[in-house]
Design a protein around this motif. Sequence first.
Motif, PDB file in Angstrom:
ATOM      1  N   ARG A   1       0.817  -1.217   0.000  1.00 19.37           N
ATOM      2  CA  ARG A   1       0.000   0.000   0.000  1.00 19.37           C
ATOM      3  C   ARG A   1       0.849   1.263   0.000  1.00 19.37           C
ATOM      4  N   HIS A   2       1.993   1.223   0.686  1.00 19.13           N
ATOM      5  CA  HIS A   2       2.779   2.440   0.873  1.00 19.13           C
ATOM      6  C   HIS A   2       4.008   2.521  -0.043  1.00 19.13           C
ATOM      7  N   GLY A   3       4.163   1.558  -0.938  1.00 24.40           N
ATOM      8  CA  GLY A   3       5.294   1.603  -1.852  1.00 24.40           C
ATOM      9  C   GLY A   3       6.636   1.402  -1.171  1.00 24.40           C
ATOM     10  N   VAL A   4       6.646   0.549  -0.143  1.00 23.60           N
ATOM     11  CA  VAL A   4       7.859   0.272   0.630  1.00 23.60           C
ATOM     12  C   VAL A   4       8.508  -1.007   0.106  1.00 23.60           C
ATOM     13  N   LEU A   5       9.821  -1.002  -0.032  1.00 24.45           N
ATOM     14  CA  LEU A   5      10.542  -2.189  -0.480  1.00 24.45           C
ATOM     15  C   LEU A   5      10.523  -3.244   0.617  1.00 24.45           C
ATOM     16  N   LEU A   6      10.297  -4.497   0.230  1.00 23.80           N
ATOM     17  CA  LEU A   6      10.189  -5.589   1.192  1.00 23.80           C
ATOM     18  C   LEU A   6      11.161  -6.704   0.867  1.00 23.80           C
ATOM     19  N   LEU A   7      11.988  -7.047   1.849  1.00 15.95           N
ATOM     20  CA  LEU A   7      12.838  -8.224   1.764  1.00 15.95           C
ATOM     21  C   LEU A   7      12.105  -9.337   2.524  1.00 15.95           C
ATOM     22  N   ASP A   8      11.565 -10.286   1.797  1.00 14.42           N
ATOM     23  CA  ASP A   8      10.702 -11.295   2.412  1.00 14.42           C
ATOM     24  C   ASP A   8      11.529 -12.463   2.921  1.00 14.42           C
ATOM     25  N   ILE A   9      12.228 -12.245   4.041  1.00 13.56           N
ATOM     26  CA  ILE A   9      13.115 -13.280   4.564  1.00 13.56           C
ATOM     27  C   ILE A   9      12.334 -14.443   5.185  1.00 13.56           C
ATOM     28  N   ALA A  10      11.052 -14.248   5.458  1.00 17.42           N
ATOM     29  CA  ALA A  10      10.247 -15.355   5.968  1.00 17.42           C
ATOM     30  C   ALA A  10      10.149 -16.478   4.941  1.00 17.42           C
ATOM     31  N   ARG A  11      10.324 -16.131   3.674  1.00 15.22           N
ATOM     32  CA  ARG A  11      10.239 -17.128   2.600  1.00 15.22           C
ATOM     33  C   ARG A  11      11.600 -17.523   2.066  1.00 15.22           C
ATOM     34  N   ASP A  12      12.642 -17.158   2.803  1.00 17.92           N
ATOM     35  CA  ASP A  12      14.014 -17.476   2.405  1.00 17.92           C
ATOM     36  C   ASP A  12      14.519 -18.621   3.271  1.00 17.92           C
ATOM     37  N   PRO A  13      14.620 -19.849   2.723  1.00 18.47           N
ATOM     38  CA  PRO A  13      15.038 -21.000   3.533  1.00 18.47           C
ATOM     39  C   PRO A  13      16.450 -20.877   4.087  1.00 18.47           C
ATOM     40  N   HIS A  14      17.232 -19.964   3.532  1.00 13.14           N
ATOM     41  CA  HIS A  14      18.596 -19.804   4.040  1.00 13.14           C
ATOM     42  C   HIS A  14      18.596 -19.348   5.498  1.00 13.14           C
ATOM     43  N   TRP A  15      17.499 -18.699   5.933  1.00 17.67           N
ATOM     44  CA  TRP A  15      17.431 -18.251   7.324  1.00 17.67           C
ATOM     45  C   TRP A  15      17.226 -19.401   8.301  1.00 17.67           C
ATOM     46  N   LEU A  16      17.076 -20.609   7.810  1.00 25.20           N
ATOM     47  CA  LEU A  16      17.052 -21.783   8.670  1.00 25.20           C
ATOM     48  C   LEU A  16      18.451 -22.281   8.983  1.00 25.20           C
ATOM     49  N   THR A  17      19.465 -21.689   8.374  1.00 23.63           N
ATOM     50  CA  THR A  17      20.854 -22.089   8.584  1.00 23.63           C
ATOM     51  C   THR A  17      21.313 -21.671   9.971  1.00 23.63           C
ATOM     52  N   PRO A  18      21.771 -22.595  10.814  1.00 20.85           N
ATOM     53  CA  PRO A  18      22.169 -22.256  12.189  1.00 20.85           C
ATOM     54  C   PRO A  18      23.243 -21.180  12.266  1.00 20.85           C
ATOM     55  N   GLU A  19      24.145 -21.129  11.285  1.00 21.10           N
ATOM     56  CA  GLU A  19      25.240 -20.166  11.325  1.00 21.10           C
ATOM     57  C   GLU A  19      24.758 -18.718  11.253  1.00 21.10           C
ATOM     58  N   LEU A  20      23.535 -18.500  10.837  1.00 22.14           N
ATOM     59  CA  LEU A  20      23.023 -17.131  10.750  1.00 22.14           C
ATOM     60  C   LEU A  20      22.516 -16.609  12.094  1.00 22.14           C
ATOM     61  N   TRP A  21      22.522 -17.466  13.118  1.00 26.64           N
ATOM     62  CA  TRP A  21      21.964 -17.098  14.412  1.00 26.64           C
ATOM     63  C   TRP A  21      23.017 -17.138  15.511  1.00 26.64           C
ATOM     64  N   SER A  22      22.890 -16.225  16.463  1.00 29.27           N
ATOM     65  CA  SER A  22      23.811 -16.195  17.594  1.00 29.27           C
ATOM     66  C   SER A  22      23.434 -17.284  18.591  1.00 29.27           C
ATOM     67  N   ASP A  23      24.216 -17.414  19.653  1.00 32.30           N
ATOM     68  CA  ASP A  23      24.011 -18.498  20.612  1.00 32.30           C
ATOM     69  C   ASP A  23      22.669 -18.402  21.337  1.00 32.30           C
ATOM     70  N   ASP A  24      22.085 -17.206  21.418  1.00 33.77           N
ATOM     71  CA  ASP A  24      20.804 -17.082  22.120  1.00 33.77           C
ATOM     72  C   ASP A  24      19.619 -17.512  21.253  1.00 33.77           C
TER      73      ASP A  24
END
Length: 202
Positions: free
Chosen positions: A144-167
């Motif tokens: 609606r507002h013409g904002v750019l969206l990076l849809d990381i919810a649909r990016d399976p690479h974010w399931l990679t453990p190395e992308l997350w800190s120990d917490d």
Amino acid sequence: MKPRLTTLGDSFTQGHGDDPLCGGWTARLAELLGVAGGRTRNLGAFGATTQDVVERQLAAALVNKAPMIGLNVGVNDLISDYEPDRFRRNVELILGTLAGPNTTVFTATYPPIPRIAALPPAFRELVGSRFTEANDVVRAATGRHGVLLLDIARDPHWLTPELWSDDDLHPSPSGHRHFAERMAELLAGAAGTSAHTGRWAG
């Protein structure tokens, strides 16, 4: 000096989980886009909700408004302070206020945070449904507002453990770098420039 890049949000925007010398995805993105040192303003705060952004960050972002503004906030709403109507209202208000002529606004959906997997099944299902609902809200509002969206919810690479800190709640240095690189590509595509040079330099 007027900033070229301003970011708003929570601990993800603040840079929690990254190497302190790297400054989180905001600083990494500024470097990729050639934004000169001192021309980046990071308003992100640990624990911030969408309501905090409305009350404490939004007005500051409009002072000497930067031509490029990023937002990453909402996880704290979803895991501890979720009220659907307020969340939707805040997202619409923030994006609608920031968007405008000569301004590129960008944000992202919410990724599958590993810590959720360790929650009791009933609460995990509840939080998972909140993330799904919130991502639909964000997708609709950006359209609606013409904002750019990076849809990381649909990016399976974010399931990679190395992308997350120990917490298991915040991105690791690799996660911050990955987010910055993907966002730089999105911005470059929108601007018709190389991801490492172009209109944001200076």
